[in-house]
Design an enzyme around this catalytic site. Structure first.
Site, PDB file in Angstrom:
ATOM      1  N   HIS A   1       0.868  -1.190   0.000  1.00  0.00           N
ATOM      2  CA  HIS A   1       0.000   0.000   0.000  1.00  0.00           C
ATOM      3  C   HIS A   1       0.898   1.231   0.000  1.00  0.00           C
ATOM      4  O   HIS A   1       1.479   1.593   1.022  1.00  0.00           O
ATOM      5  CB  HIS A   1      -0.906   0.002   1.241  1.00  0.00           C
ATOM      6  CG  HIS A   1      -1.913   1.106   1.254  1.00  0.00           C
ATOM      7  ND1 HIS A   1      -3.238   0.886   1.553  1.00  0.00           N
ATOM      8  CD2 HIS A   1      -1.809   2.437   1.024  1.00  0.00           C
ATOM      9  CE1 HIS A   1      -3.894   2.042   1.503  1.00  0.00           C
ATOM     10  NE2 HIS A   1      -3.038   3.005   1.185  1.00  0.00           N
TER      11      HIS A   1
ATOM     12  N   HIS B   1       1.588   5.357  -1.702  1.00  0.00           N
ATOM     13  CA  HIS B   1       1.186   6.508  -2.513  1.00  0.00           C
ATOM     14  C   HIS B   1       2.439   7.099  -3.143  1.00  0.00           C
ATOM     15  O   HIS B   1       3.281   7.634  -2.432  1.00  0.00           O
ATOM     16  CB  HIS B   1       0.474   7.552  -1.645  1.00  0.00           C
ATOM     17  CG  HIS B   1      -0.787   7.013  -1.047  1.00  0.00           C
ATOM     18  ND1 HIS B   1      -2.001   7.067  -1.695  1.00  0.00           N
ATOM     19  CD2 HIS B   1      -1.009   6.347   0.118  1.00  0.00           C
ATOM     20  CE1 HIS B   1      -2.924   6.474  -0.952  1.00  0.00           C
ATOM     21  NE2 HIS B   1      -2.347   6.028   0.152  1.00  0.00           N
TER      22      HIS B   1
ATOM     23  N   ARG C   1       2.207   9.365  -5.648  1.00  0.00           N
ATOM     24  CA  ARG C   1       1.878  10.704  -6.164  1.00  0.00           C
ATOM     25  C   ARG C   1       2.212  10.827  -7.642  1.00  0.00           C
ATOM     26  O   ARG C   1       2.246   9.846  -8.362  1.00  0.00           O
ATOM     27  CB  ARG C   1       2.586  11.800  -5.342  1.00  0.00           C
ATOM     28  CG  ARG C   1       2.428  11.688  -3.824  1.00  0.00           C
ATOM     29  CD  ARG C   1       0.996  11.702  -3.379  1.00  0.00           C
ATOM     30  NE  ARG C   1       0.883  11.865  -1.915  1.00  0.00           N
ATOM     31  CZ  ARG C   1      -0.176  11.497  -1.226  1.00  0.00           C
ATOM     32  NH1 ARG C   1      -1.217  10.941  -1.812  1.00  0.00           N
ATOM     33  NH2 ARG C   1      -0.231  11.686   0.079  1.00  0.00           N
TER      34      ARG C   1
ATOM     35  N   ASN D   1      -5.357   7.099  -5.998  1.00  0.00           N
ATOM     36  CA  ASN D   1      -6.097   8.338  -5.702  1.00  0.00           C
ATOM     37  C   ASN D   1      -5.328   9.598  -6.095  1.00  0.00           C
ATOM     38  O   ASN D   1      -4.941  10.407  -5.269  1.00  0.00           O
ATOM     39  CB  ASN D   1      -6.535   8.393  -4.228  1.00  0.00           C
ATOM     40  CG  ASN D   1      -5.401   8.219  -3.246  1.00  0.00           C
ATOM     41  OD1 ASN D   1      -4.405   7.569  -3.535  1.00  0.00           O
ATOM     42  ND2 ASN D   1      -5.544   8.803  -2.077  1.00  0.00           N
TER      43      ASN D   1
ATOM     44  N   LYS E   1      -9.192  -0.470  -5.717  1.00  0.00           N
ATOM     45  CA  LYS E   1      -9.274   0.174  -4.399  1.00  0.00           C
ATOM     46  C   LYS E   1     -10.551   0.978  -4.244  1.00  0.00           C
ATOM     47  O   LYS E   1     -10.836   1.858  -5.055  1.00  0.00           O
ATOM     48  CB  LYS E   1      -8.051   1.097  -4.239  1.00  0.00           C
ATOM     49  CG  LYS E   1      -8.046   1.968  -2.992  1.00  0.00           C
ATOM     50  CD  LYS E   1      -7.628   1.193  -1.754  1.00  0.00           C
ATOM     51  CE  LYS E   1      -7.704   2.044  -0.493  1.00  0.00           C
ATOM     52  NZ  LYS E   1      -6.586   2.962  -0.341  1.00  0.00           N
TER      53      LYS E   1
ATOM     54  N   HIS F   1     -10.653   1.203   1.805  1.00  0.00           N
ATOM     55  CA  HIS F   1     -10.387   2.162   2.880  1.00  0.00           C
ATOM     56  C   HIS F   1     -11.629   2.126   3.774  1.00  0.00           C
ATOM     57  O   HIS F   1     -12.646   2.733   3.459  1.00  0.00           O
ATOM     58  CB  HIS F   1     -10.145   3.575   2.312  1.00  0.00           C
ATOM     59  CG  HIS F   1      -9.811   4.571   3.380  1.00  0.00           C
ATOM     60  ND1 HIS F   1      -8.624   5.257   3.413  1.00  0.00           N
ATOM     61  CD2 HIS F   1     -10.506   4.976   4.478  1.00  0.00           C
ATOM     62  CE1 HIS F   1      -8.600   6.050   4.490  1.00  0.00           C
ATOM     63  NE2 HIS F   1      -9.741   5.901   5.141  1.00  0.00           N
TER      64      HIS F   1
ATOM     65  N   HIS G   1      -4.849  -0.698   5.808  1.00  0.00           N
ATOM     66  CA  HIS G   1      -4.338   0.049   6.964  1.00  0.00           C
ATOM     67  C   HIS G   1      -5.238  -0.039   8.191  1.00  0.00           C
ATOM     68  O   HIS G   1      -5.783   0.956   8.656  1.00  0.00           O
ATOM     69  CB  HIS G   1      -4.048   1.513   6.614  1.00  0.00           C
ATOM     70  CG  HIS G   1      -5.096   2.189   5.769  1.00  0.00           C
ATOM     71  ND1 HIS G   1      -6.412   2.251   6.132  1.00  0.00           N
ATOM     72  CD2 HIS G   1      -5.019   2.813   4.575  1.00  0.00           C
ATOM     73  CE1 HIS G   1      -7.085   2.893   5.192  1.00  0.00           C
ATOM     74  NE2 HIS G   1      -6.269   3.236   4.237  1.00  0.00           N
TER      75      HIS G   1
ATOM     76  N   ASP H   1       1.432   2.527   3.504  1.00  0.00           N
ATOM     77  CA  ASP H   1       0.563   3.694   3.315  1.00  0.00           C
ATOM     78  C   ASP H   1       1.395   4.974   3.382  1.00  0.00           C
ATOM     79  O   ASP H   1       0.897   6.028   3.781  1.00  0.00           O
ATOM     80  CB  ASP H   1      -0.579   3.720   4.337  1.00  0.00           C
ATOM     81  CG  ASP H   1      -1.706   4.665   3.924  1.00  0.00           C
ATOM     82  OD1 ASP H   1      -1.743   5.066   2.745  1.00  0.00           O
ATOM     83  OD2 ASP H   1      -2.539   5.006   4.783  1.00  0.00           O
TER      84      ASP H   1
ATOM     85  N   HIS I   1       3.550  14.437   1.678  1.00  0.00           N
ATOM     86  CA  HIS I   1       2.988  15.753   1.334  1.00  0.00           C
ATOM     87  C   HIS I   1       4.117  16.773   1.483  1.00  0.00           C
ATOM     88  O   HIS I   1       5.006  16.585   2.322  1.00  0.00           O
ATOM     89  CB  HIS I   1       1.868  16.149   2.312  1.00  0.00           C
ATOM     90  CG  HIS I   1       0.633  15.318   2.205  1.00  0.00           C
ATOM     91  ND1 HIS I   1      -0.310  15.498   1.224  1.00  0.00           N
ATOM     92  CD2 HIS I   1       0.177  14.295   2.968  1.00  0.00           C
ATOM     93  CE1 HIS I   1      -1.296  14.630   1.381  1.00  0.00           C
ATOM     94  NE2 HIS I   1      -1.027  13.880   2.429  1.00  0.00           N
TER      95      HIS I   1
ATOM     96  N   ALA J   1      -3.451  14.756   5.570  1.00  0.00           N
ATOM     97  CA  ALA J   1      -3.300  13.470   6.263  1.00  0.00           C
ATOM     98  C   ALA J   1      -2.291  12.587   5.539  1.00  0.00           C
ATOM     99  O   ALA J   1      -2.370  12.416   4.330  1.00  0.00           O
ATOM    100  CB  ALA J   1      -4.652  12.775   6.341  1.00  0.00           C
TER     101      ALA J   1
HETATM  102 ZN   LIG Z   1      -3.501   5.035   1.568  1.00  0.00          ZN
END
Ligand SMILES: [Zn+2]
Length: 338
Positions: free
Chosen positions: A13, A15, A17, A41, A96, A135, A169, A241, A245, A257
């Site tokens: 899992h 991200h 980006r 996402n 997902k 999620h 998660h 996860d 950012h 988050a």
């Molecule tokens: Zn995530």
């Protein structure tokens, strides 16, 4: 013990980006992991074959590593057709599902978790053997959102017994308990949820770099998660996860988050499992369980951990932005041999 080997580490899992952030963070994952399951996402989310193939290309360019394979997910929509899923099946490892508006870039998620609404797509996924990652949070009170989602997991697990459902998660003892109740339920757990509680986030001075969704819960939740991780419960996988950012979006009012853990994950896991005399379970937790659940053979890659101090960088940098990792500026007991 002075060294420890992890074979084919997997992050189920992540991200990564896009754009400049992707160029910074993707090589940090491809350096330490044999494969990683990339979440869809983005803005807009990955919902078409063309968008998926283009994102794949950008990730491949950013990783520059032939001992790393990015695995892909599609953003769940309740109007995908069987034909579309059949056509895209070989390009993805899972789909997902986000309830609408629950976390970063999830505003176009599903607005109804009713099994009737979801049935056509979930039937197709069951038939095509495409796992569903979820999620699992409601729009309720922040500490109760995951717990309140448990009946939804139960209704999905019962209504679609041939569908592999991965509770992403997990953060609560309720999710830990549910894991053994249905054969088709699995879970990922992050690094931070094995280590911190809400107290570490907001009990003293607010620490925005530990703020994530689902938010870290109580001590007994953390203990329940740690207990099954250290045993390498066969239905549990590591999924960092890791969710970077820019620093200015974390250290501000309206903090985004996500905890950025990919460059420190294996070092911290080794330290954690060593502390609990569970190093013999780490390869299962961080690789073998996921290989069995997702039924795939990752590329050969051995990461050698050495018991040598590793000072975590204060931040990683791209263009004019900084990204702050968990344990920024602190010293870990294990480092990765380069
Ligand atoms: Zn995530």
């Amino acid at each position: 013990m002075k060294t420890f080997l992890i074979n084919e580490p997997l992050d189920m899992h992540i991200h990564l980006r896009d754009d400049d952030m992707l160029k910074l963070v993707a090589p940090l994952t491809s350096r330490d992991f044999s494969a990683a399951l990339v979440m869809p996402n983005l803005v807009p989310p990955i919902t078409s074959k063309q968008a998926l193939l283009e994102y794949k290309k950008r990730i491949k360019q950013a990783c520059r590593d032939d001992t790393f394979e990015a695995l892909f997910t599609l953003f769940f929509k309740d109007d995908y057709t069987y034909e579309f899923l059949e056509e895209i099946k070989d390009e993805i490892s899972a789909i997902k599902l986000y309830p609408a508006g629950i976390t970063t870039n999830s505003s176009s998620g599903v607005s109804s978790m009713d099994t009737k609404t979801l049935k056509p797509v979930l039937d197709a996924m069951s038939k095509l053997d495409i796992p569903l990652c979820v999620h699992g949070e409601t729009n309720g009170f922040v500490m109760d959102r995951e717990k309140e989602f448990m009946p939804i997991y139960e209704s999905l697990a019962k209504a679609f017994p041939r569908l592999k459902i991965i509770m992403e998660h997990i953060t609560t003892k309720e999710a830990v308990q549910l894991l053994d109740k249905y054969d088709n339920l699995y879970a990922t757990v992050t690094l931070q949820h094995l280590l911190v509680t809400l107290d570490d986030v907001a009990g003293g001075m607010l620490n925005p770099h530990l703020f994530c969704k689902p938010i870290a819960k109580r001590y007994e939740d953390k203990e329940a998660l740690l207990n099954i991780a250290l045993k390498a419960h066969p239905k549990l996988m590591f999924g960092s996860d890791s969710a970077p950012h820019p620093k200015h979006k974390k250290e501000c009012c309206g903090c985004a988050a996500g905890v950025f853990t990919s460059p420190i994950a294996l070092q911290v896991l080794t330290q954690l499992f060593e502390t609990h005399n569970a190093l013999d379970k780490l390869n299962d937790f961080v690789s073998l369980n996921a290989q069995k659940i997702y039924n795939f053979k990752p590329l050969k890659k051995t990461i050698k951990l050495i018991k040598k101090d590793f000072k975590v960088p204060n931040f990683y940098e791209y263009k004019d932005e900084k990204v702050v990792p968990m344990y920024s500026g602190e010293t870990l007991k294990w480092s990765i041999e380069v």
